[in-house]
Design a protein around this motif. Structure first.
Motif, PDB file in Angstrom:
ATOM      1  N   SER A 197       0.829  -1.203   0.000  1.00  0.00           N
ATOM      2  CA  SER A 197       0.000   0.000   0.000  1.00  0.00           C
ATOM      3  C   SER A 197       0.867   1.258   0.000  1.00  0.00           C
ATOM      4  CB  SER A 197      -0.952   0.004   1.203  1.00  0.00           C
ATOM      5  OG  SER A 197      -0.262   0.164   2.430  1.00  0.00           O
ATOM      6  N   LEU A 198       1.996   1.211   0.700  1.00  0.00           N
ATOM      7  CA  LEU A 198       2.926   2.344   0.701  1.00  0.00           C
ATOM      8  C   LEU A 198       3.472   2.585  -0.700  1.00  0.00           C
ATOM      9  CD1 LEU A 198       4.598   4.472   2.241  1.00  0.00           C
ATOM     10  CD2 LEU A 198       6.297   2.689   2.688  1.00  0.00           C
ATOM     11  N   ILE A 199       3.853   1.520  -1.378  1.00  0.00           N
ATOM     12  CA  ILE A 199       4.353   1.648  -2.745  1.00  0.00           C
ATOM     13  C   ILE A 199       3.273   2.234  -3.655  1.00  0.00           C
ATOM     14  CG2 ILE A 199       5.087   0.333  -4.778  1.00  0.00           C
ATOM     15  CD1 ILE A 199       7.290   0.603  -2.779  1.00  0.00           C
ATOM     16  N   LYS A 200       2.059   1.728  -3.548  1.00  0.00           N
ATOM     17  CA  LYS A 200       0.961   2.211  -4.396  1.00  0.00           C
ATOM     18  C   LYS A 200       0.718   3.701  -4.193  1.00  0.00           C
ATOM     19  CE  LYS A 200      -3.957   1.422  -5.403  1.00  0.00           C
ATOM     20  NZ  LYS A 200      -3.810   1.226  -6.862  1.00  0.00           N
ATOM     21  N   GLU A 201       0.715   4.142  -2.934  1.00  0.00           N
ATOM     22  CA  GLU A 201       0.425   5.539  -2.648  1.00  0.00           C
ATOM     23  C   GLU A 201       1.558   6.474  -3.045  1.00  0.00           C
ATOM     24  OE1 GLU A 201      -0.755   6.065   1.390  1.00  0.00           O
ATOM     25  OE2 GLU A 201      -2.525   4.797   1.214  1.00  0.00           O
ATOM     26  N   GLU A 202       2.803   6.046  -2.848  1.00  0.00           N
ATOM     27  CA  GLU A 202       3.945   6.933  -3.078  1.00  0.00           C
ATOM     28  C   GLU A 202       4.490   6.870  -4.506  1.00  0.00           C
ATOM     29  OE1 GLU A 202       5.342   9.158  -1.030  1.00  0.00           O
ATOM     30  OE2 GLU A 202       3.985   8.761   0.643  1.00  0.00           O
ATOM     31  N   LEU A 203       4.428   5.701  -5.136  1.00  0.00           N
ATOM     32  CA  LEU A 203       5.031   5.539  -6.458  1.00  0.00           C
ATOM     33  C   LEU A 203       4.014   5.194  -7.551  1.00  0.00           C
ATOM     34  CD1 LEU A 203       8.302   3.572  -5.543  1.00  0.00           C
ATOM     35  CD2 LEU A 203       8.111   5.974  -6.211  1.00  0.00           C
ATOM     36  N   GLY A 204       2.893   4.598  -7.171  1.00  0.00           N
ATOM     37  CA  GLY A 204       1.885   4.263  -8.163  1.00  0.00           C
ATOM     38  C   GLY A 204       1.911   2.792  -8.554  1.00  0.00           C
ATOM     39  N   ASP A 205       0.906   2.382  -9.312  1.00  0.00           N
ATOM     40  CA  ASP A 205       0.709   0.969  -9.650  1.00  0.00           C
ATOM     41  C   ASP A 205       1.866   0.369 -10.437  1.00  0.00           C
ATOM     42  OD1 ASP A 205      -1.683   1.107  -8.358  1.00  0.00           O
ATOM     43  OD2 ASP A 205      -2.923   1.145 -10.163  1.00  0.00           O
ATOM     44  N   ARG A 206       2.566   1.188 -11.225  1.00  0.00           N
ATOM     45  CA  ARG A 206       3.651   0.631 -12.059  1.00  0.00           C
ATOM     46  C   ARG A 206       4.719  -0.058 -11.224  1.00  0.00           C
ATOM     47  NH1 ARG A 206       6.608  -1.916 -13.906  1.00  0.00           N
ATOM     48  NH2 ARG A 206       7.973  -1.744 -15.724  1.00  0.00           N
ATOM     49  N   TRP A 207       4.902   0.408  -9.998  1.00  0.00           N
ATOM     50  CA  TRP A 207       5.934  -0.204  -9.140  1.00  0.00           C
ATOM     51  C   TRP A 207       5.440  -1.474  -8.442  1.00  0.00           C
ATOM     52  CZ3 TRP A 207       7.221   4.675 -10.627  1.00  0.00           C
ATOM     53  CH2 TRP A 207       8.578   4.978 -10.745  1.00  0.00           C
ATOM     54  N   LEU A 208       4.187  -1.832  -8.602  1.00  0.00           N
ATOM     55  CA  LEU A 208       3.657  -3.026  -7.938  1.00  0.00           C
ATOM     56  C   LEU A 208       3.833  -4.262  -8.807  1.00  0.00           C
ATOM     57  CD1 LEU A 208       0.355  -1.568  -6.407  1.00  0.00           C
ATOM     58  CD2 LEU A 208       2.455  -2.187  -5.185  1.00  0.00           C
ATOM     59  N   ARG A 209       4.992  -4.403  -9.388  1.00  0.00           N
ATOM     60  CA  ARG A 209       5.321  -5.552 -10.230  1.00  0.00           C
ATOM     61  C   ARG A 209       6.719  -6.031  -9.861  1.00  0.00           C
ATOM     62  NH1 ARG A 209       3.692  -3.239 -16.235  1.00  0.00           N
ATOM     63  NH2 ARG A 209       1.637  -2.380 -15.682  1.00  0.00           N
ATOM     64  N   PRO A 210       7.007  -7.300 -10.099  1.00  0.00           N
ATOM     65  CA  PRO A 210       8.305  -7.823  -9.649  1.00  0.00           C
ATOM     66  C   PRO A 210       9.520  -7.223 -10.353  1.00  0.00           C
ATOM     67  CG  PRO A 210       7.072  -9.484 -10.885  1.00  0.00           C
ATOM     68  CD  PRO A 210       6.131  -8.357 -10.606  1.00  0.00           C
ATOM     69  N   ASP A 211       9.319  -6.554 -11.484  1.00  0.00           N
ATOM     70  CA  ASP A 211      10.477  -5.927 -12.122  1.00  0.00           C
ATOM     71  C   ASP A 211      10.893  -4.638 -11.421  1.00  0.00           C
ATOM     72  OD1 ASP A 211       7.980  -4.920 -13.288  1.00  0.00           O
ATOM     73  OD2 ASP A 211       9.261  -3.715 -14.586  1.00  0.00           O
ATOM     74  N   LEU A 212      10.019  -4.105 -10.518  1.00  0.00           N
ATOM     75  CA  LEU A 212      10.356  -2.870  -9.817  1.00  0.00           C
ATOM     76  C   LEU A 212      10.155  -2.954  -8.302  1.00  0.00           C
ATOM     77  CD1 LEU A 212       8.960  -0.129 -12.238  1.00  0.00           C
ATOM     78  CD2 LEU A 212      11.362  -0.619 -11.735  1.00  0.00           C
ATOM     79  N   PHE A 213       9.675  -4.076  -7.806  1.00  0.00           N
ATOM     80  CA  PHE A 213       9.510  -4.209  -6.363  1.00  0.00           C
ATOM     81  C   PHE A 213       9.753  -5.650  -5.949  1.00  0.00           C
ATOM     82  CE2 PHE A 213       6.989  -5.003  -2.495  1.00  0.00           C
ATOM     83  CZ  PHE A 213       7.592  -4.086  -1.661  1.00  0.00           C
ATOM     84  N   ARG A 214      10.514  -5.830  -4.885  1.00  0.00           N
ATOM     85  CA  ARG A 214      10.784  -7.158  -4.338  1.00  0.00           C
ATOM     86  C   ARG A 214      10.770  -7.106  -2.815  1.00  0.00           C
ATOM     87  NH1 ARG A 214      13.993 -10.016  -8.083  1.00  0.00           N
ATOM     88  NH2 ARG A 214      13.157  -9.565 -10.167  1.00  0.00           N
ATOM     89  N   PHE A 215      10.372  -8.208  -2.220  1.00  0.00           N
ATOM     90  CA  PHE A 215      10.577  -8.439  -0.796  1.00  0.00           C
ATOM     91  C   PHE A 215      11.768  -9.374  -0.651  1.00  0.00           C
ATOM     92  CE2 PHE A 215       5.884  -7.776  -0.702  1.00  0.00           C
ATOM     93  CZ  PHE A 215       5.817  -6.779   0.254  1.00  0.00           C
ATOM     94  N   GLY A 216      12.722  -9.027   0.205  1.00  0.00           N
ATOM     95  CA  GLY A 216      13.784  -9.959   0.546  1.00  0.00           C
ATOM     96  C   GLY A 216      13.320 -10.789   1.721  1.00  0.00           C
ATOM     97  N   ALA A 217      12.870 -12.012   1.465  1.00  0.00           N
ATOM     98  CA  ALA A 217      12.229 -12.794   2.531  1.00  0.00           C
ATOM     99  C   ALA A 217      12.166 -14.257   2.161  1.00  0.00           C
ATOM    100  CB  ALA A 217      10.810 -12.275   2.777  1.00  0.00           C
ATOM    101  N   SER A 218      11.885 -15.083   3.163  1.00  0.00           N
ATOM    102  CA  SER A 218      11.554 -16.492   2.924  1.00  0.00           C
ATOM    103  C   SER A 218      10.402 -16.903   3.830  1.00  0.00           C
ATOM    104  CB  SER A 218      12.784 -17.397   3.140  1.00  0.00           C
ATOM    105  OG  SER A 218      13.367 -17.152   4.398  1.00  0.00           O
ATOM    106  N   SER A 219      10.498 -16.580   5.132  1.00  0.00           N
ATOM    107  CA  SER A 219       9.416 -16.953   6.052  1.00  0.00           C
ATOM    108  C   SER A 219       8.117 -16.240   5.711  1.00  0.00           C
ATOM    109  CB  SER A 219       9.823 -16.652   7.498  1.00  0.00           C
ATOM    110  OG  SER A 219      10.143 -15.282   7.668  1.00  0.00           O
TER     111      SER A 219
END
Length: 329
Positions: free
Chosen positions: A281-303
Motif C-alpha cells: 500500500s505504501l508503494i501504491k500511494e507513493e510511487l503508483g501501480d507501475r511499481w507493484l510488479r516484480p520488475d520494480l519491487f521485491r521483498f527480501g524474505a523467505s518466512s
C-alpha cells in the motif's frame, strides 16, 4: 524508450523499461536531500491502521506479494539439496489446489537469492521457469573485502549465471560523507554486472540517520543502480517503514527528474502477510501501480511466504492451517 536486452526474463526491469543508465554525480542535489524524522515517523505509523483490504481484494494483494518475493537462503550450511528444494518452492510457491482455486496456477516468486557457490544448483533447478537467480556479492554482508576482489566476485557470479546481483555498499563512505567515493564504487559495481541488473544494499540500520539514507539512495541511483535495497538482513535493524518512505521518495524524485524508474527492495524482518500488504500500500500511494510488479519491487524474505500461504488457504477454505502444511521445501 528501450524495449529489451538479450535477457528476456520478465521479472527484470530492463525488459520493460529503459534501464537506469545513471548520471553525473550532482552534489548540489545530494546535499539538498533532507529527512524530517518526526513527519516521516508520523506518516509511517499511520499506514497499518489506515490501510486494510479484505476478502478477494486481500487475496489479490497477497498473490501479488508472492510474485514479488526474492525467496532467499543465505546460511553457512546451505547445500545444493536445500537450494533445489527452495527452487521447487519458487516454482510453486503456494499449494496447487489453492492456486487453482484462486485462478492463478502459474504464480511464481520474483527470484531466488543465494550465495555465489549456490548459483549453479539454483540455475539448474530453475531452468525453463523464467525465474532469475540473484546472488549476493561484494563481500556480503559487511562489504569489507579488498575492492578488486569485490569487483571480481560480481564478474564471477555473472559468469556463473546470476541475472541479478545484490551488492553491499561501503557504509563508511556514507558515514564520512565520501559521496564521490560511494559514487565511484557503485559505478564500478554496475559496470562489472554487465547485463545483469544490480541491487544496491544500503544497510540502512548502519547509516546513522534518515538523511544519510536519502543521500545514499540518490548517489547509488546516480551511479546506475537498478534497485535500491534496505538491508542485508544481517543487521540489528533491517527494513522499517520510515526508512522505506525515505528511499521510496528518493526513487520518486529521481524518476521525476530523469525519467528512469529504479526498483525498491525492503529486506529483513518482513515475515507476516499483513506487513507485506502495508508495504504494498505504501508503494501504491507513493510511487503508483507501475511499481507493484516484480520488475520494480521485491521483498527480501523467505518466512513471509509461509504466512501468506496460510492466509490464502484461509481465504479459499475458511480455516487456518498449521505452518508445517506450508513448508519451504
Amino acid at each position: 524508450m528501450q524495449t529489451a536486452t538479450t535477457i528476456q526474463t520478465p521479472h527484470l526491469p530492463q525488459v520493460h523499461d529503459a534501464r537506469n543508465p545513471g548520471m553525473a554525480l550532482d552534489m548540489d542535489w545530494v546535499m539538498r536531500a533532507r529527512a524530517n524524522r518526526s513527519a516521516i515517523e508520523r506518516r509511517a505509523a499511520s499506514l497499518p491502521g489506515r490501510r486494510s483490504v479484505k476478502k478477494d481484494y486481500q487475496a489479490a494483494w497477497l498473490a501479488r506479494a508472492v510474485s514479488c518475493i526474492d525467496l532467499t537462503t543465505l546460511a553457512g550450511d546451505d547445500t545444493a539439496g536445500r537450494v533445489a528444494r527452495l527452487c521447487a518452492k519458487a516454482r510453486q510457491p503456494v499449494r496447487a489446489d489453492i492456486l487453482d482455486a484462486l485462478g492463478l496456477p502459474d504464480l511464481t516468486v520474483g527470484a531466488v537469492c543465494v550465495y555465489h557457490d549456490m548459483i549453479a544448483p539454483a540455475v539448474g533447478a530453475l531452468e525453463g521457469s523464467g525465474i532469475p537467480v540473484a546472488a549476493v556479492s561484494t563481500g556480503f554482508p559487511a562489504g569489507l573485502s579488498p575492492f578488486h576482489l569485490r569487483v571480481a566476485e560480481i564478474e564471477e557470479s555473472v559468469k556463473a549465471g546470476a541475472q541479478e546481483i545484490d551488492i553491499v555498499i561501503s557504509r563508511r563512505k556514507v558515514l564520512t560523507g565520501d559521496w564521490q567515493g560511494l559514487y565511484d564504487e557503485m559505478k564500478a559495481f554496475r559496470a562489472a554486472c554487465g547485463e545483469a541488473h544490480v541491487k544496491a544494499i544500503l544497510a540502512t540500520g548502519e547509516l546513522g540517520t534518515l538523511q544519510n539514507v536519502a543521500r545514499a539512495s540518490l548517489v547509488c541511483m546516480m551511479a546506475g543502480a537498478d534497485f535500491i535495497k534496505t538491508s542485508t538482513g544481517k543487521e540489528s535493524v533491517n527494513a522499517t517503514l520510515p526508512v522505506s518512505l525515505v528511499m521510496i521518495r528518493a526513487i520518486r524524485e529521481y524518476h521525476e527528474r530523469t525519467g528512469y524508474r529504479v526498483g525498491y527492495k525492503p529486506a529483513g524482518g518482513i515475515s507476516k502477510a499483513k506487513d507485506a500488504a502495508v508495504y504494498l500500500s505504501l508503494i501504491k500511494e507513493e510511487l503508483g501501480d507501475r511499481w507493484l510488479r516484480p520488475d520494480l519491487f521485491r521483498f527480501g524474505a523467505s518466512s513471509l511466504l509461509g504466512d501468506i500461504e496460510r492466509q490464502l488457504e484461509h481465504h479459499v477454505t475458511g480455516a487456518y492451517s498449521a505452518s508445517w502444511r506450508h513448508a519451504m521445501g
